[in-house]
Design an enzyme around this catalytic site. Sequence first.
Site, PDB file in Angstrom:
ATOM      1  N   HIS A  35      20.999  41.975  48.622  1.00  0.00           N
ATOM      2  CA  HIS A  35      20.873  41.900  50.073  1.00  0.00           C
ATOM      3  C   HIS A  35      19.419  42.016  50.513  1.00  0.00           C
ATOM      4  O   HIS A  35      18.966  41.307  51.413  1.00  0.00           O
ATOM      5  CB  HIS A  35      21.720  43.010  50.702  1.00  0.00           C
ATOM      6  CG  HIS A  35      21.557  43.122  52.180  1.00  0.00           C
ATOM      7  ND1 HIS A  35      20.905  44.168  52.781  1.00  0.00           N
ATOM      8  CD2 HIS A  35      21.954  42.311  53.191  1.00  0.00           C
ATOM      9  CE1 HIS A  35      20.917  44.017  54.081  1.00  0.00           C
ATOM     10  NE2 HIS A  35      21.540  42.895  54.375  1.00  0.00           N
ATOM     11  N   GLU A  55      17.707  38.770  49.974  1.00  0.00           N
ATOM     12  CA  GLU A  55      18.082  37.811  51.027  1.00  0.00           C
ATOM     13  C   GLU A  55      17.136  37.953  52.229  1.00  0.00           C
ATOM     14  O   GLU A  55      16.661  36.955  52.783  1.00  0.00           O
ATOM     15  CB  GLU A  55      19.530  38.050  51.450  1.00  0.00           C
ATOM     16  CG  GLU A  55      19.967  37.223  52.662  1.00  0.00           C
ATOM     17  CD  GLU A  55      20.804  38.019  53.638  1.00  0.00           C
ATOM     18  OE1 GLU A  55      20.458  38.040  54.834  1.00  0.00           O
ATOM     19  OE2 GLU A  55      21.798  38.640  53.204  1.00  0.00           O
ATOM     20  N   HIS A  56      16.840  39.191  52.629  1.00  0.00           N
ATOM     21  CA  HIS A  56      15.897  39.416  53.733  1.00  0.00           C
ATOM     22  C   HIS A  56      14.510  38.862  53.389  1.00  0.00           C
ATOM     23  O   HIS A  56      13.833  38.279  54.240  1.00  0.00           O
ATOM     24  CB  HIS A  56      15.793  40.910  54.034  1.00  0.00           C
ATOM     25  CG  HIS A  56      16.877  41.431  54.913  1.00  0.00           C
ATOM     26  ND1 HIS A  56      16.649  41.987  56.150  1.00  0.00           N
ATOM     27  CD2 HIS A  56      18.221  41.483  54.740  1.00  0.00           C
ATOM     28  CE1 HIS A  56      17.785  42.370  56.693  1.00  0.00           C
ATOM     29  NE2 HIS A  56      18.761  42.081  55.851  1.00  0.00           N
ATOM     30  N   GLU A  77      19.484  49.274  59.114  1.00  0.00           N
ATOM     31  CA  GLU A  77      20.739  48.524  59.158  1.00  0.00           C
ATOM     32  C   GLU A  77      21.854  49.335  58.497  1.00  0.00           C
ATOM     33  O   GLU A  77      22.980  49.395  59.005  1.00  0.00           O
ATOM     34  CB  GLU A  77      20.563  47.186  58.427  1.00  0.00           C
ATOM     35  CG  GLU A  77      21.824  46.329  58.393  1.00  0.00           C
ATOM     36  CD  GLU A  77      21.625  45.047  57.606  1.00  0.00           C
ATOM     37  OE1 GLU A  77      22.644  44.393  57.309  1.00  0.00           O
ATOM     38  OE2 GLU A  77      20.474  44.704  57.265  1.00  0.00           O
TER      39      GLU A  77
END
Length: 468
Positions: free
Chosen positions: A77, A80-81, A157
Site C-alpha cells: 500500500h 502504491e502511494h 490514514e
Amino acid sequence: MKRTLQLALCGLSLLLPLAFAPSALAQASPPRTEQFKLDNGFTLIVKPDKRAPTAVHMVWLRVGAMDEVDGSSGLAHMLEHMLFKGTKQLKPNEFSKRVAALGGQENAFTMHDATSYYQQIPANKLEDVMKLEADRFANNQWPDDEFKRELEVVKEERRMRTEDEPRSLMWEALNATVYQSSPYRRPIIGWMSDLDAMTAQDARDFYKRWYVPGNAVIVVAGDVDPAQVRRLAQKYYGGIPARPVPGRKPRIEPEQVGVRRLEFKAPADQAYVALAFKAPQLTSFDASPSNDDALALTVLAAVLDGYSGARLDRALTQGPDRVADSVGAGNGLWGRGPQLFTLDGVPAPGKTPEQVEAALRAEVAKVARDGISEAELSRVKTQWISAQVYKRDSVMNQARELGSYWIQQLPLDADERLIQRLRAITAAQVRAVAAKYFGDDQLTVGILRPQPVDPNRKPRTPPAGLRH
C-alpha cells in the site's frame, strides 16, 4: 467492517441491490474482449464499448498485502502511494495534474491480492495516459524526504480509517485470530509498528522485485479499437525490460480444530458481533466438490442477506421482539488466499451480542433443517442475471472485473461462466452447505464490547494527499 468488505475494492459485488438503467439493454451482445501478450511478458486485455467517447485504462499487478512478510506489513500500500511521487520525467504529484489536464480522473488501490492503478479519460486521450503509466511503471523514483512525508500521510490514514473506527479495529484483530499461516492475517494498511520501522529502501526493493512486466496486466475498456490499443501498448510498454517474476511459496492455512473467540474492547456507541466461518474458495469453473460448495455458499449468502427483506432482516431486525438493529451475511467466493463466510450484527437496545450470535446461527440451522424455497432460489438467480446485463453500463466496472479475473487466473468470460454455474445450483445444494460449513470447528467469533466514548474527541481531518 467485514473482511469481505475490505476486499471488495475490486468491485465484484454480485448481490447488491441493482440500479436499473434502460441503456443497459442496448448492449445485449457486447463486443468481443481480446487478450494479447507482449514479448516482455505484459498481458493486454481490451474490451471495446462504443456507447460513449470515454475509455478506462488500468494496470493491475499480482502483488498485494499477501506478498509481504512479517515486519513489512503495509509495504504494498505504501508503494502504491509512492507511484504518484515522480519519475525521471515527472515531479512528485505531476502525474495526477497531467491526467486532470487531459480531462480525466485517476486513482489507485491496494488489496490483499493485487495493486491497481487507473485513469478514466476521453477516448482520444488514451495514448497520453498509456505513455504516463508506462513511464511510472518503469521509472518510478523519489527522494527519501518525499517517502518520509508520504509515510506520515499513510500513518494518519491508518489512524483515521482503522484506529478511530472500532469495528474496523475489531476486524483487524479478528483476521489475525482467524488466520495462523495465511498472510490475510496482516492488515493491508499495515501494523503501526511496521509503518514506524519502514524505510524508503524497503519500498524501492519491493518495487524492483514485483513491478515486472510478467506480473502485470494492462486493461483498456471503452470506445477503443483493439488493434490500435495493441500498437500503443507495444509502443509504450513493450520496451520495458523483461525480468523474472519472483517465486511464491505456498502458505497453507492449517485446519482449524475448535471455535476461537475474540473479546475486543474499544470506545463505541454500540456492541457488535461478527462470525467468520472457514469456507472453500472457487478456483475454477470446473465441477468439483469444493467449487460446487463455494457457489452454493454464495447462494446461501444471498438467501440470507441478498435483498431487502431477506431472511436475516425479517427474522432478526423486524417486530417488537427483534434482537438486532442490523445484520449481514457474505461469502468470499474467490481470492488468492483462503475465504470466509461471514455473519454479523448490531444488537438492538436491551439485547446482547450473544443473543445476536445465537440468532444468526439459528437462521443458518433453519436452512440446514428445512431448506429454501424455489421462489427464494429463483429470486436471487434473477438478480444475478440482471446484474450481469446492467453492469455493462459502467466502463469502469468492466475494466475492474477483467483485471480482477486476471489476478485470480480466471478466464475473460468469468462473469458469464459464473452465471451459468450459479444457475445450476439447486436448493438441495444450498441446504447441504448450510449443514456442512457452520460448525464450531470452522468458526471464529469476534465481539466488540463498547467502552465509553470521549465526548471531547474531535473527528480527524483527512490528511493532505490522501488518495482513496
